[in-house]
Scaffold this motif. Structure first.
Motif, PDB file in Angstrom:
ATOM      1  N   PHE B  99      -1.385   1.605   6.599  1.00  0.00           N
ATOM      2  CA  PHE B  99      -2.477   0.728   7.033  1.00  0.00           C
ATOM      3  C   PHE B  99      -2.958   1.090   8.443  1.00  0.00           C
ATOM      4  O   PHE B  99      -4.145   1.021   8.733  1.00  0.00           O
ATOM      5  CB  PHE B  99      -2.000  -0.728   6.983  1.00  0.00           C
ATOM      6  CG  PHE B  99      -3.074  -1.735   7.290  1.00  0.00           C
ATOM      7  CD1 PHE B  99      -4.147  -1.917   6.435  1.00  0.00           C
ATOM      8  CD2 PHE B  99      -2.997  -2.515   8.430  1.00  0.00           C
ATOM      9  CE1 PHE B  99      -5.129  -2.858   6.710  1.00  0.00           C
ATOM     10  CE2 PHE B  99      -3.980  -3.453   8.720  1.00  0.00           C
ATOM     11  CZ  PHE B  99      -5.050  -3.622   7.852  1.00  0.00           C
ATOM     12  N   LEU B 102      -5.805   3.524   8.948  1.00  0.00           N
ATOM     13  CA  LEU B 102      -7.191   3.087   8.749  1.00  0.00           C
ATOM     14  C   LEU B 102      -7.923   2.853  10.069  1.00  0.00           C
ATOM     15  O   LEU B 102      -9.144   2.724  10.083  1.00  0.00           O
ATOM     16  CB  LEU B 102      -7.237   1.814   7.901  1.00  0.00           C
ATOM     17  CG  LEU B 102      -6.760   1.958   6.447  1.00  0.00           C
ATOM     18  CD1 LEU B 102      -6.867   0.631   5.733  1.00  0.00           C
ATOM     19  CD2 LEU B 102      -7.575   3.004   5.711  1.00  0.00           C
ATOM     20  N   SER B 260       0.266   0.717   2.075  1.00  0.00           N
ATOM     21  CA  SER B 260      -0.744  -0.304   2.358  1.00  0.00           C
ATOM     22  C   SER B 260      -0.232  -1.511   3.130  1.00  0.00           C
ATOM     23  O   SER B 260      -1.031  -2.280   3.658  1.00  0.00           O
ATOM     24  CB  SER B 260      -1.380  -0.776   1.041  1.00  0.00           C
ATOM     25  OG  SER B 260      -0.398  -1.453   0.273  1.00  0.00           O
ATOM     26  N   GLU B 261       1.061  -1.716   3.206  1.00  0.00           N
ATOM     27  CA  GLU B 261       1.545  -2.940   3.843  1.00  0.00           C
ATOM     28  C   GLU B 261       1.154  -2.968   5.322  1.00  0.00           C
ATOM     29  O   GLU B 261       1.367  -1.989   6.039  1.00  0.00           O
ATOM     30  CB  GLU B 261       3.068  -3.035   3.709  1.00  0.00           C
ATOM     31  CG  GLU B 261       3.562  -4.451   3.900  1.00  0.00           C
ATOM     32  CD  GLU B 261       5.067  -4.534   3.647  1.00  0.00           C
ATOM     33  OE1 GLU B 261       5.716  -5.303   4.350  1.00  0.00           O
ATOM     34  OE2 GLU B 261       5.564  -3.813   2.782  1.00  0.00           O
ATOM     35  N   PRO B 262       0.564  -4.082   5.778  1.00  0.00           N
ATOM     36  CA  PRO B 262       0.066  -4.102   7.161  1.00  0.00           C
ATOM     37  C   PRO B 262       1.180  -4.276   8.194  1.00  0.00           C
ATOM     38  O   PRO B 262       2.176  -4.942   7.920  1.00  0.00           O
ATOM     39  CB  PRO B 262      -0.869  -5.310   7.171  1.00  0.00           C
ATOM     40  CG  PRO B 262      -0.377  -6.192   6.083  1.00  0.00           C
ATOM     41  CD  PRO B 262       0.216  -5.295   5.032  1.00  0.00           C
TER      42      PRO B 262
END
Lengths: 145, 574
Positions: B99, B102, B260-262
């Motif tokens: 994440f 991004l 994807s885990e923030p």
């Protein structure tokens, strides 16, 4: 600002005659070289209108860019659930796709708004080297100092 | 934060096992005939275009005769912008840092809106040659000009290290390991020297006009290569059909929570700091700002920004998809991407090329993807070196050292400084301290700390003056160096361990330092301007002219209009 029309602006009025409405008049009456530039204190009607667009866009931009990630921080569980159809976790989609797309849409919106402002004030960019229209600037620029 | 990586260069990502060599494992490194012909043909094309549009006078060299239109300038903005960091480094960061990766997608796109609403048209109206020109003329100070020129040079240097690394890594796939050629150097290092020599050669032949023409071609090559690569990799592996940019969502769940885990590998604060820094850096990069001097009118300046952002988004929507496909392919074919040992950083840096290779696509096709990476890097190095060399030749040499310099002398100094930048970059890239994206991020922090505040305040507050600018820029440079010394310098000194101070690295990370420096620089500039005298009336009038909605002549600058005293607005016929 109307309080500038003491200058000799006769010739500008003729050359720009086609523009109707008070805004075009306000534009021709403004001596831009003698109006302060300050982001927080717009001094001309044009800049007031322009900055209204700028700040509106800016606020939406801040929300679109930093909103999703902040929400993800505050409500991690809700934001990481899966989207229907696309299968993304919400936070991932809003950041990876939402933020850049918002910036692009806002840019189109701003540029159209700015073009509309030009039209409203009777500003024509199609003849950047035009002598008549340019003459108006020059006449303004020549006043005092 | 789990630690500060020295190898990945991204704070928060624990360093993976250190590799002695930068040769990316699992990449098929060997000489390949068709890809080599493709890449050499592409380079020959750039040189040919550079030669056809070669320049003899300075107006052409720096601002392409102010003749560039909407779409062409948009493409140039895109090519200039999308470097090895976009093409290679971003997918690498998304794959490895999840994440947090991004931040590059967001930071490197959304800043264009800020540039558009606050600076683009005003810059066109100001209409000089270089970014330091603005600082020097706006603040009436050769010292300010010199600081801006040095900063520009420094940005070009730091930024280009990442490009050289990217070109060399991709070059390995295409040309193989020539480590035997020069004693003491490995295959990666030989490739750095080879690729940089080509870039510098082409740049010294052509100036900005050639570079602008080239950039439209380079943009086309890089975006086609990237998109076709993505579509084919997605299709042949059954990941996607027609819209991989949206279809990779279905894959995310299978990639492991690391993808994807923030806020697992980095804190919320680091996320915000990095994004902020990349955004303001975007608005302060000299090679981006100068693109607005080259257009025909301010309306073109605005719309070409929109076009540029669209062209940029095409790649930025796609890079996370490429990262997702690459991560899955790596896990399936090599070993798990996450965990121990995981994907090595050198492999992640070429994940775009690697994904194509692991899909068992034909060699020529992987060669196209590789060629796109090289085109991306060359286009950006071109923009950076032009900006850096014009800072030396135009801003320092012509404006400060030798005011009577002939055009021939100026161009000679310009070419020499391109060579100097090339040599410096090559040396630093032989043993780079960080990942491609992080190296580029440092340059952004610098631009956001020093140049962006000067442009923003200088353009939007007429009372900002010389003393304010000098104090602000000095503060920016000093503050930017602190985290660089804390985190980056120790990696070049074997007896030291980075970071020197973990607390400082946490709150003022090198890659996101502008979040701290920018408000301080703003405050210093404004306070010093307030307590010292107002700038001269002439300067204020130039600022006002930048904001006036009256159309200007194509070859005019705000200074001309003000200096004319309104006598005539006839553009110079040069």
């Amino acid at each position: 600002m109307r309080d500038n029309n003491t200058q000799d602006s006769d010739d500008e009025l003729e050359t720009d005659g086609g523009v109707a409405g008070g805004h075009g008049q306000a534009h021709r009456d403004t001596d831009y070289l003698n109006q302060e530039v300050n982001l927080l204190k717009p001094s001309t009607p044009f800049m007031r209108d322009h900055l209204r667009v700028v700040w509106t866009g800016f606020v939406i931009w801040v929300v679109a860019v930093f909103g999703p990630v902040t929400l993800t921080y505050l409500a991690t569980d809700a934001m990481t659930t899966q989207m229907p159809v696309l299968g993304f976790p919400w936070h991932y989609f809003l950041v990876a796709f939402g933020a850049p797309t918002s910036a692009l849409l806002l840019s189109v919106w701003y540029s159209r708004k700015r073009d509309a402002l030009d039209e409203k004030y009777g500003i024509d960019h199609t003849t950047p080297e035009g002598t008549e229209h340019g003459g108006a600037t020059a006449a303004d620029g020549g006043v005092d100092e | 934060m789990t630690g500060t990586g020295t190898e990945t260069g991204i704070p928060g990502i624990t360093a993976l096992p250190l590799q002695e060599s930068l040769l990316p494992e699992s990449l098929d490194i060997s000489f390949k005939v068709v890809p080599a012909v493709l890449v050499l043909g592409m380079l020959a094309l750039f040189l040919a275009i550079g030669f056809v549009f070669r320049v003899a006078d300075t107006e052409d060299m720096w601002v392409a005769g102010r003749s560039i239109g909407n779409v062409e300038n948009g493409m140039a903005i895109g090519a200039n912008w999308m470097s090895a960091a976009s093409y290679l480094g971003m997918a690498a960061s998304i794959a490895l840092a999840g994440f947090y990766g991004l931040v590059f997608v967001v930071g490197w796109t959304t800043g264009y809106f800020i540039l558009l609403i606050f600076l683009a048209a005003q810059l066109r109206r100001f209409g000089k040659y270089t970014a330091p020109d603005f600082v020097g003329d706006r603040f009436n100070s050769d010292s300010a000009r010199a600081i801006a020129a040095v900063t520009t040079f420094l940005i070009g240097f730091v930024y280009a290290i990442g490009q050289a690394k990217g070109m060399a890594l991709v070059g390995l796939y295409v040309f193989g390991d020539f480590g035997f050629l020069l004693p003491g150097l490995d295959g990666y290092q030989v490739m750095v020297i080879f690729m940089m020599a080509i870039t510098v050669g082409y740049l010294t032949l052509s100036g900005m006009l050639g570079a602008t023409k080239n950039q439209a071609v380079q943009y086309t090559i890089l975006i086609v290569a990237f998109l076709v690569g993505l579509f084919v990799v997605g299709y042949t592996n059954g990941y996607s059909t027609v819209l991989p940019q949206l279809e990779y969502g279905m894959l995310i769940d299978d990639l492991g929570s690391e993808f994807s885990e923030p806020f697992v590998t980095s804190s919320y604060y680091l996320w915000i700091a990095t994004t902020f820094s990349l955004i303001v850096g975007t608005c302060g990069l000299p090679h981006v700002l100068v693109r607005f001097y080259t257009v025909e009118s301010e309306r073109t300046a605005r719309w070409s920004t929109v076009w540029g952002l669209f062209f940029i988004c095409l790649l930025y929507w796609s890079a996370p998809a490429f990262a997702a496909f690459g991560t899955d392919l790596y896990t399936t074919n090599v070993r798990p991407t996450y965990g121990d040992p995981g994907m090595a950083s050198a492999a992640s840096e070429v994940i775009v090329v690697l994904a194509a290779q692991l899909s068992n696509l034909p060699e020529w096709f992987v060669g196209i993807v590789a060629a796109g990476g090289i085109a991306a890097a060359i286009a950006t190095v071109a923009g950076l070196f032009i900006a850096g060399s014009s800072a030396i030749s135009h801003d320092i040499y012509t404006n400060i050292i030798n005011e009577d310099a002939t055009q021939r002398q100026q161009i000679l100094v310009g070419r020499l400084s391109i060579v100097a930048l090339g040599v410096l970059t090559t040396l630093a890239a032989l043993d780079p301290a960080s990942s491609i994206a992080a190296l580029v991020g440092y340059a952004f922090a610098l631009a956001g700390s020093v140049l962006f505040p000067m442009f923003f305040i200088g353009m939007w507050w007429e009372n900002a003056n010389r003393q304010g600018a000098l104090a602000g820029m000095t503060t920016g440079l000093v503050l930017w160096s602190i985290p660089m010394i804390n985190e980056i310098v120790p990696t070049y000194v074997s007896s030291l361990e980075a970071p020197l101070s973990a607390g400082l690295a946490q709150w003022m990370p090198a890659i996101g330092s502008a979040l701290i420096t920018l408000p301080i620089v703003f405050a210093v500039t404004i306070i010093v301007s307030l307590v010292t005298d107002d700038p001269p009336a002439e300067t204020k009038r130039i600022v006002r002219q930048c904001h006036s909605p009256e159309p200007m002549g194509q070859q005019q600058t705000a200074e001309d209009v003000v200096a004319d005293g309104g006598e005539s607005q006839t553009p110079a016929d040069d």
